[in-house]
Design a protein around this motif. Structure first.
Motif, mmCIF file in Angstrom:
data_model
loop_
_atom_site.group_PDB
_atom_site.id
_atom_site.type_symbol
_atom_site.label_atom_id
_atom_site.label_comp_id
_atom_site.label_asym_id
_atom_site.label_seq_id
_atom_site.Cartn_x
_atom_site.Cartn_y
_atom_site.Cartn_z
ATOM 1 N N GLY A 1 -3.430 -45.082 -39.837
ATOM 2 C CA GLY A 1 -2.155 -46.608 -39.881
ATOM 3 C C GLY A 1 -1.785 -46.149 -39.027
ATOM 4 O O GLY A 1 -0.734 -47.218 -39.227
ATOM 5 N N VAL A 2 -0.599 -45.014 -39.940
ATOM 6 C CA VAL A 2 0.823 -44.365 -39.326
ATOM 7 C C VAL A 2 0.968 -45.114 -37.548
ATOM 8 O O VAL A 2 1.926 -45.019 -37.438
ATOM 9 N N MET A 3 -0.151 -44.420 -36.914
ATOM 10 C CA MET A 3 0.550 -44.920 -35.419
ATOM 11 C C MET A 3 -0.066 -46.141 -34.764
ATOM 12 O O MET A 3 1.458 -46.431 -34.339
ATOM 13 N N PHE A 4 -0.556 -47.302 -35.204
ATOM 14 C CA PHE A 4 -0.971 -48.379 -35.294
ATOM 15 C C PHE A 4 0.664 -49.215 -36.357
ATOM 16 O O PHE A 4 1.662 -49.148 -35.135
ATOM 17 N N VAL A 5 0.991 -48.778 -36.965
ATOM 18 C CA VAL A 5 2.475 -49.213 -37.611
ATOM 19 C C VAL A 5 3.653 -48.280 -36.475
ATOM 20 O O VAL A 5 4.670 -49.144 -35.591
ATOM 21 N N GLY A 6 3.727 -47.387 -36.057
ATOM 22 C CA GLY A 6 4.243 -47.427 -34.713
ATOM 23 C C GLY A 6 4.194 -47.893 -33.820
ATOM 24 O O GLY A 6 6.026 -48.161 -32.886
ATOM 25 N N PHE A 7 3.046 -47.393 -33.396
ATOM 26 C CA PHE A 7 2.927 -48.470 -31.873
ATOM 27 C C PHE A 7 3.480 -49.982 -32.082
ATOM 28 O O PHE A 7 4.241 -50.299 -31.505
ATOM 29 N N PHE B 1 6.170 -51.195 -34.184
ATOM 30 C CA PHE B 1 7.425 -50.908 -34.385
ATOM 31 C C PHE B 1 8.063 -50.433 -33.010
ATOM 32 O O PHE B 1 9.721 -50.560 -32.531
ATOM 33 N N LEU B 2 7.337 -49.806 -31.939
ATOM 34 C CA LEU B 2 7.905 -49.300 -31.141
ATOM 35 C C LEU B 2 8.102 -49.524 -29.975
ATOM 36 O O LEU B 2 8.803 -49.853 -28.780
ATOM 37 N N MET B 3 6.750 -50.541 -29.763
ATOM 38 C CA MET B 3 6.573 -51.052 -28.484
ATOM 39 C C MET B 3 5.891 -52.926 -28.766
ATOM 40 O O MET B 3 6.856 -53.879 -28.070
ATOM 41 N N PRO C 1 9.934 -55.087 -29.898
ATOM 42 C CA PRO C 1 10.659 -55.241 -28.811
ATOM 43 C C PRO C 1 10.164 -55.976 -27.632
ATOM 44 O O PRO C 1 11.363 -56.594 -27.566
ATOM 45 N N GLN C 2 9.259 -56.100 -27.533
ATOM 46 C CA GLN C 2 8.394 -56.947 -26.255
ATOM 47 C C GLN C 2 8.182 -58.569 -26.795
ATOM 48 O O GLN C 2 9.084 -59.119 -26.128
ATOM 49 N N MET C 3 8.088 -58.733 -28.090
ATOM 50 C CA MET C 3 7.437 -59.992 -28.430
ATOM 51 C C MET C 3 9.289 -60.472 -28.554
ATOM 52 O O MET C 3 9.956 -61.658 -28.336
ATOM 53 N N ARG C 4 10.563 -59.477 -29.677
ATOM 54 C CA ARG C 4 11.597 -60.629 -29.449
ATOM 55 C C ARG C 4 12.334 -60.636 -27.886
ATOM 56 O O ARG C 4 13.156 -61.448 -27.818
ATOM 57 N N LYS C 5 12.011 -60.276 -27.108
ATOM 58 C CA LYS C 5 12.378 -59.608 -25.171
ATOM 59 C C LYS C 5 12.232 -60.719 -24.641
ATOM 60 O O LYS C 5 13.348 -61.399 -24.615
ATOM 61 N N GLN C 6 10.657 -61.002 -25.388
ATOM 62 C CA GLN C 6 10.508 -63.037 -24.541
ATOM 63 C C GLN C 6 10.671 -63.931 -24.980
ATOM 64 O O GLN C 6 11.309 -64.662 -24.797
#
Length: 121
Positions: free
Chosen positions: A22-28, A30-32, A35-40
């Motif tokens: 779960g922590v890994m999913f949350v990290g992915f 917020f980190l990947m 930001p990609q959705m915001r850039k699009q």
């Protein structure tokens, strides 16, 4: 060796593994993903808000000025003529912050040429 893994796995370690996943999913997220959705979203807003006369750089590296805005794309005026491109082909705006005094000088020169050609007509 298999018996060691089976013995090491117990009720507490499986719940810990789920928490780590779960922590890994949350990290992915917020980190990947975020930001990609915001850039699009920013890129789409940028392409929708372009106006006639704006100097742009296309994804192919072509520099030009928007001559017409159409539903499905733009007509870009270059030194060699007018070309039609899709909206997605616009990479960035050629602004003063990116190109400094060169953009200001190019805008003034282009405006002079436009007024001279309009006066001749």
């Amino acid at each position: 060796m298999l018996t060691l893994f089976l013995q090491a796995q117990s009720q507490g370690s499986s719940s810990m593994m789920l928490i780590m996943m779960g922590v890994m999913f949350v990290g992915f997220y917020f980190l990947m993903i975020r930001p990609q959705m915001r850039k699009q979203k920013q890129e789409k807003n940028f392409q929708e808000n372009l106006k006639v006369g704006t100097r742009v750089v296309l994804t192919s590296g072509l520099h030009g000025r928007i001559a017409q805005v159409q539903d499905d794309g733009f007509v870009i005026e270059t030194l060699s003529g007018k070309l039609k491109f899709e909206k997605a082909a616009i990479s960035r705006e050629m602004t003063e912050t990116r190109f400094g005094d060169k953009a200001k000088a190019a805008d003034k020169t282009a405006d002079k040429k436009e007024t001279e050609t309009e006066e001749k007509k």
